[in-house]
Design an enzyme around this catalytic site. Structure first.
Site, PDB file in Angstrom:
ATOM      1  N   MET A   1      31.491 -32.374  48.124  1.00  0.00           N
ATOM      2  CA  MET A   1      32.437 -32.023  49.193  1.00  0.00           C
ATOM      3  C   MET A   1      31.875 -32.654  50.459  1.00  0.00           C
ATOM      4  O   MET A   1      31.341 -31.978  51.347  1.00  0.00           O
ATOM      5  CB  MET A   1      32.549 -30.490  49.301  1.00  0.00           C
ATOM      6  CG  MET A   1      33.338 -29.878  48.150  1.00  0.00           C
ATOM      7  SD  MET A   1      33.037 -28.107  47.956  1.00  0.00           S
ATOM      8  CE  MET A   1      31.585 -28.159  46.923  1.00  0.00           C
TER       9      MET A   1
ATOM     10  N   ASP B   1      27.258 -27.821  43.705  1.00  0.00           N
ATOM     11  CA  ASP B   1      28.136 -28.042  44.862  1.00  0.00           C
ATOM     12  C   ASP B   1      27.374 -28.655  46.035  1.00  0.00           C
ATOM     13  O   ASP B   1      26.411 -28.068  46.520  1.00  0.00           O
ATOM     14  CB  ASP B   1      28.716 -26.696  45.321  1.00  0.00           C
ATOM     15  CG  ASP B   1      29.786 -26.186  44.370  1.00  0.00           C
ATOM     16  OD1 ASP B   1      30.715 -26.951  44.068  1.00  0.00           O
ATOM     17  OD2 ASP B   1      29.681 -25.020  43.936  1.00  0.00           O
TER      18      ASP B   1
ATOM     19  N   SER C   1      28.475 -22.203  38.524  1.00  0.00           N
ATOM     20  CA  SER C   1      28.175 -22.852  39.803  1.00  0.00           C
ATOM     21  C   SER C   1      26.960 -22.194  40.428  1.00  0.00           C
ATOM     22  O   SER C   1      27.015 -21.019  40.810  1.00  0.00           O
ATOM     23  CB  SER C   1      29.367 -22.711  40.746  1.00  0.00           C
ATOM     24  OG  SER C   1      28.959 -23.037  42.064  1.00  0.00           O
TER      25      SER C   1
ATOM     26  N   MET D   1      27.793 -29.767  49.906  1.00  0.00           N
ATOM     27  CA  MET D   1      28.661 -29.630  51.094  1.00  0.00           C
ATOM     28  C   MET D   1      27.926 -30.210  52.297  1.00  0.00           C
ATOM     29  O   MET D   1      26.730 -29.948  52.488  1.00  0.00           O
ATOM     30  CB  MET D   1      28.949 -28.154  51.355  1.00  0.00           C
ATOM     31  CG  MET D   1      29.579 -27.449  50.165  1.00  0.00           C
ATOM     32  SD  MET D   1      29.735 -25.698  50.525  1.00  0.00           S
ATOM     33  CE  MET D   1      30.501 -25.122  49.016  1.00  0.00           C
TER      34      MET D   1
ATOM     35  N   HIS E   1      27.250 -26.456  37.318  1.00  0.00           N
ATOM     36  CA  HIS E   1      28.040 -27.027  38.415  1.00  0.00           C
ATOM     37  C   HIS E   1      27.211 -26.997  39.693  1.00  0.00           C
ATOM     38  O   HIS E   1      26.638 -25.972  40.054  1.00  0.00           O
ATOM     39  CB  HIS E   1      29.322 -26.205  38.562  1.00  0.00           C
ATOM     40  CG  HIS E   1      30.308 -26.721  39.549  1.00  0.00           C
ATOM     41  ND1 HIS E   1      31.206 -27.731  39.257  1.00  0.00           N
ATOM     42  CD2 HIS E   1      30.562 -26.362  40.840  1.00  0.00           C
ATOM     43  CE1 HIS E   1      31.977 -27.956  40.317  1.00  0.00           C
ATOM     44  NE2 HIS E   1      31.600 -27.143  41.297  1.00  0.00           N
TER      45      HIS E   1
ATOM     46  N   HIS F   1      29.674 -31.690  42.255  1.00  0.00           N
ATOM     47  CA  HIS F   1      30.939 -31.629  43.006  1.00  0.00           C
ATOM     48  C   HIS F   1      30.637 -31.971  44.462  1.00  0.00           C
ATOM     49  O   HIS F   1      30.055 -31.170  45.185  1.00  0.00           O
ATOM     50  CB  HIS F   1      31.515 -30.213  42.853  1.00  0.00           C
ATOM     51  CG  HIS F   1      32.751 -29.953  43.652  1.00  0.00           C
ATOM     52  ND1 HIS F   1      33.218 -28.684  43.916  1.00  0.00           N
ATOM     53  CD2 HIS F   1      33.634 -30.800  44.246  1.00  0.00           C
ATOM     54  CE1 HIS F   1      34.329 -28.760  44.628  1.00  0.00           C
ATOM     55  NE2 HIS F   1      34.597 -30.032  44.860  1.00  0.00           N
TER      56      HIS F   1
ATOM     57  N   ASP G   1      38.105 -24.735  39.763  1.00  0.00           N
ATOM     58  CA  ASP G   1      36.910 -24.318  40.492  1.00  0.00           C
ATOM     59  C   ASP G   1      37.305 -23.417  41.657  1.00  0.00           C
ATOM     60  O   ASP G   1      38.013 -23.840  42.569  1.00  0.00           O
ATOM     61  CB  ASP G   1      36.195 -25.581  41.002  1.00  0.00           C
ATOM     62  CG  ASP G   1      34.927 -25.281  41.787  1.00  0.00           C
ATOM     63  OD1 ASP G   1      34.474 -24.121  41.765  1.00  0.00           O
ATOM     64  OD2 ASP G   1      34.399 -26.220  42.413  1.00  0.00           O
TER      65      ASP G   1
ATOM     66  N   MET H   1      41.115 -27.753  42.707  1.00  0.00           N
ATOM     67  CA  MET H   1      40.463 -26.633  43.404  1.00  0.00           C
ATOM     68  C   MET H   1      41.408 -25.433  43.408  1.00  0.00           C
ATOM     69  O   MET H   1      42.572 -25.549  43.794  1.00  0.00           O
ATOM     70  CB  MET H   1      40.115 -27.014  44.841  1.00  0.00           C
ATOM     71  CG  MET H   1      38.935 -27.971  44.980  1.00  0.00           C
ATOM     72  SD  MET H   1      37.399 -27.407  44.215  1.00  0.00           S
ATOM     73  CE  MET H   1      37.039 -25.917  45.155  1.00  0.00           C
TER      74      MET H   1
END
Ligand code: DX5
Ligand code: ZN
Length: 227
Positions: free
Chosen positions: A69, A36, A9, A38, A34, A67, A176, A138
Site C-alpha cells: 500500500m 502489509d 495478516s 504501508m 500476508h 501487499h 482482504d 479490498m
C-alpha cells in the site's frame, strides 16, 4: 474449484511475539502469510518493510503474500523480491502506468497481484487479468486492521469471478479486510479463494483460530467437490 487458501495478516500480530505467532499459524496449516506494507502516503499508516520481511523469510516456509500500500510501487519491486516475497500485490490506484508496473514486478520472477480499493470499479482490472496471478479486492478501506467488511465489495468479487469464468481466466481472487468466522463462507461463495484475516486470527488463541478456519475451509471444499 480453485484451492482455498488462508493468509493470516501479521499486521494483527503481537510484534514482540511475532516468531512464535508465525510458527503457530504455520503449525495450524495456514498456507500463506500476508505482509502489509504501508507508506503513510498511499494510506495514512506506516507499517513495516524490508527488514521485517527478511526476518520473516528466515522463519517460515509459508508463501509470503506481500501487499504493497505504497505510492509508485515499481520503485521497490526488486527490494521486496530480494527480501523474500513470493507474491507481490500492488494497488491499481497507486500507479500512473499499470501495465508498466506489472512488467516491472514480473521481471522479478515473483507472482504478481493487482489490488483495488472499495470505491474502485472492478472493471478497471479487466485489461490486466491475463497478465497477473492474483486480483485483490479490498473488502475494507486499506490502511488499518480491525475494520468491518463493506458488503458491497463482495458484489465486486462476484462480478470478477463471473467475468473470469466467461473469459476462461484462471487467476486467484483474494479478499482482504474484516474477514471473520461469520463472513468467511460468504466471501468464498462470492468467488474468492485466497482469504486474508488479521484480527480474526491474532485475537486470542492463534493456533486455535487458524485451525477453526482450516476446518471451515475443508468443509466448504468438500461440499463443493461433492456438489
Ligand atoms: C488493511 C490490510 C489488511 C489487514 C486485515 O489495510 O491490508 O491486510 O491487516 O486485517 P483485518 O483482518 O483485521 O481486517
Ligand atoms: Zn493487506
Amino acid at each position: 474449484m480453485k484451492k482455498l487458501i488462508l493468509a493470516p495478516s501479521i499486521l494483527g500480530a503481537d510484534f514482540m511475539n511475532l516468531g512464535d505467532q508465525v510458527a503457530a499459524v504455520e503449525a495450524a496449516g495456514a498456507q500463506y502469510v500476508h505482509f502489509d506494507v504501508m507508506d503513510g502516503i498511499f494510506v495514512p499508516s506506516i507499517s513495516m518493510g524490508m527488514p521485517v520481511l527478511k526476518s520473516l523469510r528466515k522463519q517460515t516456509n509459508m508463501l509470503i503474500d506481500v501487499h504493497l500500500m505504497i505510492v509508485d510501487p515499481p520503485r521497490y519491486a526488486e527490494d521486496f523480491a530480494q527480501s523474500g516475497a513470493d507474491i507481490i500485490t500492488f494497488h491499481y490506484e497507486a500507479c500512473d502506468d499499470v501495465a508498466e508496473a506489472i512488467d516491472a514486478f514480473r521481471a522479478t520472477g515473483k507472482k504478481v497481484g493487482l489490488a483495488i480499493k472499495p470505491n474502485t470499479d472492478v472493471s478497471v482490472l479487466y485489461p490486466y487479468l491475463h497478465k497477473i496471478d492474483m486480483a485483490l479486492i479490498m473488502t475494507v478501506e486499506p490502511g488499518f486492521g480491525g475494520q468491518k467488511l463493506i458488503p458491497s465489495t463482495l458484489d465486486k468479487v462476484l462480478t470478477l469471478k463471473s467475468f473470469c469464468e466467461r473469459h476462461a481466466i484462471n487467476i486467484d481472487i483474494e479478499v482482504d479486510g474484516g474477514i471473520n468466522f461469520e463472513n468467511f463462507k460468504t466471501a468464498i461463495d462470492s468467488g474468492a479463494n485466497v482469504i486474508v484475516a488479521g484480527t480474526a486470527v491474532f485475537s486470542g488463541d492463534v493456533e486455535k483460530n487458524v485451525s477453526k478456519f482450516m476446518i471451515m475451509e475443508e468443509a466448504i471444499e468438500e461440499s463443493k467437490n461433492n456438489g
